[in-house]
Design a protein around this motif. Structure first.
Motif, PDB file in Angstrom:
ATOM      1  N   ILE A   5     -15.849  20.401  44.747  1.00 45.71           N
ATOM      2  CA  ILE A   5     -14.923  19.309  44.441  1.00 45.71           C
ATOM      3  C   ILE A   5     -14.172  19.648  43.162  1.00 45.71           C
ATOM      4  O   ILE A   5     -14.786  19.944  42.127  1.00 45.71           O
ATOM      5  N   ILE A   6     -12.828  19.608  43.259  1.00 44.35           N
ATOM      6  CA  ILE A   6     -11.951  19.936  42.129  1.00 44.35           C
ATOM      7  C   ILE A   6     -10.858  18.882  42.024  1.00 44.35           C
ATOM      8  O   ILE A   6     -10.296  18.463  43.048  1.00 44.35           O
ATOM      9  N   ALA A   7     -10.548  18.456  40.815  1.00 49.66           N
ATOM     10  CA  ALA A   7      -9.425  17.548  40.582  1.00 49.66           C
ATOM     11  C   ALA A   7      -8.671  17.992  39.336  1.00 49.66           C
ATOM     12  O   ALA A   7      -9.289  18.274  38.308  1.00 49.66           O
ATOM     13  N   LEU A   8      -7.359  18.059  39.450  1.00 47.72           N
ATOM     14  CA  LEU A   8      -6.494  18.326  38.293  1.00 47.72           C
ATOM     15  C   LEU A   8      -5.261  17.454  38.472  1.00 47.72           C
ATOM     16  O   LEU A   8      -4.396  17.724  39.307  1.00 47.72           O
ATOM     17  N   LEU A   9      -5.196  16.375  37.690  1.00 44.05           N
ATOM     18  CA  LEU A   9      -4.222  15.317  37.936  1.00 44.05           C
ATOM     19  C   LEU A   9      -3.375  15.041  36.700  1.00 44.05           C
ATOM     20  O   LEU A   9      -3.890  14.639  35.662  1.00 44.05           O
ATOM     21  N   HIS A  10      -2.080  15.276  36.840  1.00 39.56           N
ATOM     22  CA  HIS A  10      -1.148  14.865  35.793  1.00 39.56           C
ATOM     23  C   HIS A  10       0.226  14.676  36.398  1.00 39.56           C
ATOM     24  O   HIS A  10       0.716  15.534  37.135  1.00 39.56           O
ATOM     25  N   GLU A  11       0.845  13.529  36.089  1.00 38.01           N
ATOM     26  CA  GLU A  11       2.209  13.249  36.494  1.00 38.01           C
ATOM     27  C   GLU A  11       3.093  13.576  35.299  1.00 38.01           C
ATOM     28  O   GLU A  11       3.033  12.909  34.269  1.00 38.01           O
ATOM     29  N   SER A  12       3.906  14.615  35.421  1.00 37.96           N
ATOM     30  CA  SER A  12       4.621  15.192  34.274  1.00 37.96           C
ATOM     31  C   SER A  12       6.084  14.769  34.278  1.00 37.96           C
ATOM     32  O   SER A  12       6.838  15.108  35.192  1.00 37.96           O
ATOM     33  N   VAL A  66     -20.609  19.673  45.647  1.00 35.62           N
ATOM     34  CA  VAL A  66     -20.786  20.522  44.468  1.00 35.62           C
ATOM     35  C   VAL A  66     -19.629  20.247  43.508  1.00 35.62           C
ATOM     36  O   VAL A  66     -18.559  20.864  43.612  1.00 35.62           O
ATOM     37  N   PRO A  67     -19.791  19.285  42.586  1.00 34.23           N
ATOM     38  CA  PRO A  67     -18.704  19.004  41.643  1.00 34.23           C
ATOM     39  C   PRO A  67     -18.478  20.178  40.704  1.00 34.23           C
ATOM     40  O   PRO A  67     -19.416  20.686  40.081  1.00 34.23           O
ATOM     41  N   LEU A  68     -17.223  20.607  40.601  1.00 37.40           N
ATOM     42  CA  LEU A  68     -16.895  21.807  39.834  1.00 37.40           C
ATOM     43  C   LEU A  68     -16.081  21.503  38.591  1.00 37.40           C
ATOM     44  O   LEU A  68     -16.467  21.876  37.478  1.00 37.40           O
ATOM     45  N   PHE A  69     -14.953  20.810  38.776  1.00 35.75           N
ATOM     46  CA  PHE A  69     -14.009  20.640  37.661  1.00 35.75           C
ATOM     47  C   PHE A  69     -13.177  19.395  37.919  1.00 35.75           C
ATOM     48  O   PHE A  69     -12.714  19.164  39.049  1.00 35.75           O
ATOM     49  N   ALA A  70     -12.960  18.587  36.885  1.00 36.15           N
ATOM     50  CA  ALA A  70     -12.100  17.405  37.007  1.00 36.15           C
ATOM     51  C   ALA A  70     -11.372  17.183  35.692  1.00 36.15           C
ATOM     52  O   ALA A  70     -11.996  17.109  34.633  1.00 36.15           O
ATOM     53  N   ALA A  71     -10.052  17.097  35.766  1.00 33.55           N
ATOM     54  CA  ALA A  71      -9.235  16.871  34.572  1.00 33.55           C
ATOM     55  C   ALA A  71      -8.111  15.903  34.917  1.00 33.55           C
ATOM     56  O   ALA A  71      -7.517  15.988  35.998  1.00 33.55           O
ATOM     57  N   ARG A  72      -7.871  14.982  33.997  1.00 37.74           N
ATOM     58  CA  ARG A  72      -6.790  14.012  34.186  1.00 37.74           C
ATOM     59  C   ARG A  72      -6.261  13.615  32.817  1.00 37.74           C
ATOM     60  O   ARG A  72      -7.032  13.458  31.865  1.00 37.74           O
ATOM     61  N   ALA A  73      -4.948  13.459  32.723  1.00 35.75           N
ATOM     62  CA  ALA A  73      -4.324  12.953  31.505  1.00 35.75           C
ATOM     63  C   ALA A  73      -3.330  11.872  31.878  1.00 35.75           C
ATOM     64  O   ALA A  73      -2.773  11.878  32.986  1.00 35.75           O
ATOM     65  N   LEU A  74      -3.118  10.944  30.953  1.00 35.44           N
ATOM     66  CA  LEU A  74      -2.134   9.891  31.167  1.00 35.44           C
ATOM     67  C   LEU A  74      -0.763  10.530  31.390  1.00 35.44           C
ATOM     68  O   LEU A  74      -0.418  11.507  30.721  1.00 35.44           O
ATOM     69  N   PRO A  75       0.031  10.013  32.341  1.00 34.99           N
ATOM     70  CA  PRO A  75       1.372  10.566  32.539  1.00 34.99           C
ATOM     71  C   PRO A  75       2.143  10.655  31.227  1.00 34.99           C
ATOM     72  O   PRO A  75       2.147   9.721  30.420  1.00 34.99           O
ATOM     73  N   SER A  76       2.783  11.786  31.032  1.00 36.24           N
ATOM     74  CA  SER A  76       3.521  12.052  29.792  1.00 36.24           C
ATOM     75  C   SER A  76       4.419  13.251  30.049  1.00 36.24           C
ATOM     76  O   SER A  76       4.729  13.555  31.201  1.00 36.24           O
ATOM     77  N   GLY A  77       4.813  13.950  28.990  1.00 35.13           N
ATOM     78  CA  GLY A  77       5.753  15.050  29.138  1.00 35.13           C
ATOM     79  C   GLY A  77       5.140  16.299  29.734  1.00 35.13           C
ATOM     80  O   GLY A  77       3.963  16.336  30.133  1.00 35.13           O
ATOM     81  N   THR A  78       5.941  17.342  29.802  1.00 35.12           N
ATOM     82  CA  THR A  78       5.529  18.631  30.351  1.00 35.12           C
ATOM     83  C   THR A  78       4.270  19.137  29.637  1.00 35.12           C
ATOM     84  O   THR A  78       4.132  19.006  28.424  1.00 35.12           O
ATOM     85  N   PRO A 108      -5.164  17.557  43.661  1.00 36.93           N
ATOM     86  CA  PRO A 108      -4.007  17.754  42.786  1.00 36.93           C
ATOM     87  C   PRO A 108      -3.202  16.458  42.757  1.00 36.93           C
ATOM     88  O   PRO A 108      -3.311  15.632  43.670  1.00 36.93           O
ATOM     89  N   HIS A 109      -2.379  16.278  41.725  1.00 38.39           N
ATOM     90  CA  HIS A 109      -1.484  15.129  41.740  1.00 38.39           C
ATOM     91  C   HIS A 109      -0.297  15.404  42.643  1.00 38.39           C
ATOM     92  O   HIS A 109       0.058  14.590  43.498  1.00 38.39           O
ATOM     93  N   GLY A 110       0.324  16.560  42.441  1.00 37.73           N
ATOM     94  CA  GLY A 110       1.498  16.925  43.220  1.00 37.73           C
ATOM     95  C   GLY A 110       2.801  16.837  42.452  1.00 37.73           C
ATOM     96  O   GLY A 110       3.845  17.270  42.953  1.00 37.73           O
ATOM     97  N   ALA A 111       2.757  16.289  41.225  1.00 30.71           N
ATOM     98  CA  ALA A 111       3.975  16.236  40.394  1.00 30.71           C
ATOM     99  C   ALA A 111       3.660  16.724  38.989  1.00 30.71           C
ATOM    100  O   ALA A 111       4.134  16.176  38.003  1.00 30.71           O
ATOM    101  N   THR A 112       2.861  17.787  38.916  1.00 28.44           N
ATOM    102  CA  THR A 112       2.472  18.364  37.629  1.00 28.44           C
ATOM    103  C   THR A 112       3.430  19.501  37.273  1.00 28.44           C
ATOM    104  O   THR A 112       3.740  20.355  38.114  1.00 28.44           O
ATOM    105  N   VAL A 113       3.889  19.487  36.024  1.00 28.38           N
ATOM    106  CA  VAL A 113       4.804  20.513  35.527  1.00 28.38           C
ATOM    107  C   VAL A 113       4.273  21.033  34.198  1.00 28.38           C
ATOM    108  O   VAL A 113       3.914  20.247  33.320  1.00 28.38           O
ATOM    109  N   ASP A 119       6.210  24.380  39.299  1.00 31.74           N
ATOM    110  CA  ASP A 119       5.350  23.881  40.381  1.00 31.74           C
ATOM    111  C   ASP A 119       3.902  24.166  39.989  1.00 31.74           C
ATOM    112  O   ASP A 119       3.239  25.052  40.531  1.00 31.74           O
ATOM    113  N   ALA A 120       3.412  23.401  39.024  1.00 28.02           N
ATOM    114  CA  ALA A 120       2.085  23.687  38.464  1.00 28.02           C
ATOM    115  C   ALA A 120       0.978  23.493  39.490  1.00 28.02           C
ATOM    116  O   ALA A 120       0.018  24.268  39.534  1.00 28.02           O
ATOM    117  N   ASP A 121       1.100  22.466  40.346  1.00 25.16           N
ATOM    118  CA  ASP A 121       0.074  22.254  41.373  1.00 25.16           C
ATOM    119  C   ASP A 121       0.081  23.394  42.377  1.00 25.16           C
ATOM    120  O   ASP A 121      -0.979  23.888  42.782  1.00 25.16           O
TER     121      ASP A 121
END
Length: 492
Positions: A5-12, A66-78, A108-113, A119-121
């Protein structure tokens, strides 16, 4: 079966002047291993759905999450290049150290820059695919605001987007993805995916899935799900505040081994969106018009400050709307501003004191000028609160930093925060002793996301076309990198 399980979420938001750093993720969520299960297994979030789906597999014990990695930040700049490289490096190291895996669930979020990857995702998903090889199932979720790219599609076995905005179905979509990967690993299905990219952007004002024209488009999408062999489909609304080549609407169809059908259905959904494109055009409501409507209404109103949409990466200290309310003495009214400087002054003065402040308008020049106010400090609190109900974003624990609640002499109550905060929960108010029912007007710095929470208190909502990094009128944004031509910014 061992399923990572992986999550990397940021709306940039590339129009924001606030860069996203590694500290931005540390402030919100940056976890590895079993701490992910502790934090998210019970959350109204797709990762919570991943865990629940695997744990509820038909044959008890057949699969292990099997949890591996999870990261999230509040939407903000690049995202800063060094921060993004660090996140991807940590993510891939977790996969390398995980032991044998049979499949991976990704969020993934899908709008990470990032500064080094528009196209960071797509980048991190392709790196993951390269690491695990072409055969391993990688099935994931996407935010409905994703700017889908061919690289994301090529890197994954299947992708499933949220079907609601406000996003209330995240856990459900996580369950759907978990069920799909379990069926894939059992050999019951062979998912194949196709996508289509109509040349249009959808204003955030028209991205509420409960309202026209999207409600009809989602009904059409649901009809496709009844076709034999169709496993999933998605409408990607796009995130118009990421100035990248991938920005815009898209569609996905996933079928059981029928690639031609998947392509046909994705194209049909995209054609439906394109035929409806003029219905996505708006006559925007100005600040003056919104206030006039409030003056004529006897119902409690939520004014949605579209140009300072915190959930879209804006400054959170915009003053266009609150300044007008203050000047017109319309009340009782409530609004929230990110202003750590004013919080410190209020704390220094203490509860019950009267203080002169210059509030808001300090982050950049996009969101209005500071307002000069004289306030009485009503409450000081730590700014932490919890939300137990499903709300946009699936977040349950919030921290807006040290907070001061102040009353002006013109009927406006201000909540001043030390950290930017999304208006996704009325517990934000109640946690500081503020009753939302005592106000005639509540200002929420969002567009659609606040509705899930604020409908409990407000009988009507007015979306207001204010200035800022999340301005709803896309023709006013200075794009440099988007596709061309694109509706509605370019002539047909």
């Amino acid at each position: 079966m061992r399923i990572g399980i992986i999550a990397l979420l940021h709306e940039s938001n590339t129009f924001s002047f606030q860069p996203t750093t590694l500290e931005s993720f540390h402030q919100n969520l940056l976890l590895t291993g079993e701490s992910i299960r502790t934090a998210l297994a019970d959350a109204h979030h797709e990762v919570g759905g991943f865990f629940a789906g695997i744990d509820a597999s038909v044959n008890a014990g057949e699969a292990e999450a099997v949890p591996l990695f999870a990261a999230r930040a509040l939407p903000s700049g690049t995202i800063r290049a060094e921060a993004f490289d660090s996140l991807v490096s940590q993510l891939l190291d977790c996969v390398r150290k995980s032991g044998p895996l049979d499949g991976i669930l990704v969020a993934p979020h899908g709008a990470t820059v990032s500064e080094n990857h528009a196209d960071a995702d797509g980048h991190w998903l392709s790196e993951l695919r390269h690491l695990v090889g072409p055969e391993m199932p990688i099935i994931g979720t996407l935010d409905a605001h994703a700017n889908l790219s061919p690289q994301m599609v090529e890197s994954c076995t299947a992708l499933i987007a949220y079907r609601t905005n406000p996003h209330l179905d995240q856990r459900e979509r996580g369950l759907e993805a978990a069920n799909m990967i379990l069926r894939t690993l059992r050999g019951e299905i062979t998912p194949v995916m196709s996508a289509c990219y109509p040349p249009m952007a959808i204003s955030i004002e028209k991205q509420c899935t409960e309202e026209p024209p999207l409600d009809a488009l989602y009904r059409a999408a649901n009809e496709q799900l009844k076709i034999q062999g169709v496993l999933s489909n998605s409408i990607l609304l796009g995130f118009p505040y990421a100035d990248v080549q991938e920005m815009g609407a898209a569609t996905i169809a996933v079928t059981d081994g029928r690639r031609r059908l998947a392509s046909q259905l994705a194209d049909e959904l995209a054609s439906s969106i394109w035929r409806s494109r003029r219905q996505f055009c708006s006559e925007f409501t100005s600040v003056d018009e919104a206030i006039r409507q409030c003056e004529q209404s006897d119902r409690r109103v939520c004014l949605l400050d579209m140009g300072d949409n915190v959930g879209g990466g804006s400054a959170a200290d915009g003053t266009d709307l609150l300044g007008a309310i203050f000047a017109r003495k319309i009340g009782p009214s409530f609004g929230c501003l990110y202003d750590p400087e004013s919080v410190a002054l209020c704390e220094r003065a203490g509860v019950g004191s009267t203080v002169r402040l210059r509030v808001g308008g300090k982050t950049d020049a996009q969101h209005g000028d500071p307002i000069d106010v004289t306030v009485k400090v009503i409450t000081l609190c730590d700014g932490r609160f919890c939300e137990s109900e499903p709300r946009h974003g699936g977040i349950t624990e919030f921290d807006q930093g040290r907070t001061a609640v102040c009353e002006t002499d013109r009927g406006l109550t201000l909540m001043l925060t030390s950290l930017r905060m999304v208006p996704f929960s009325l517990q934000q108010l109640r946690g500081c002793g503020v009753d939302p029912m005592q106000f005639r007007i509540l200002v929420a710095k969002g567009v659609n996301a606040p509705i899930a929470a604020y409908r409990e208190a407000c009988a009507s909502f007015i979306r207001v076309n204010t200035r800022g990094a999340t301005c709803a009128d896309l023709r006013r944004l200075a794009y440099k990198h988007r596709r061309r031509p694109m509706f509605p910014m370019d002539p047909e």
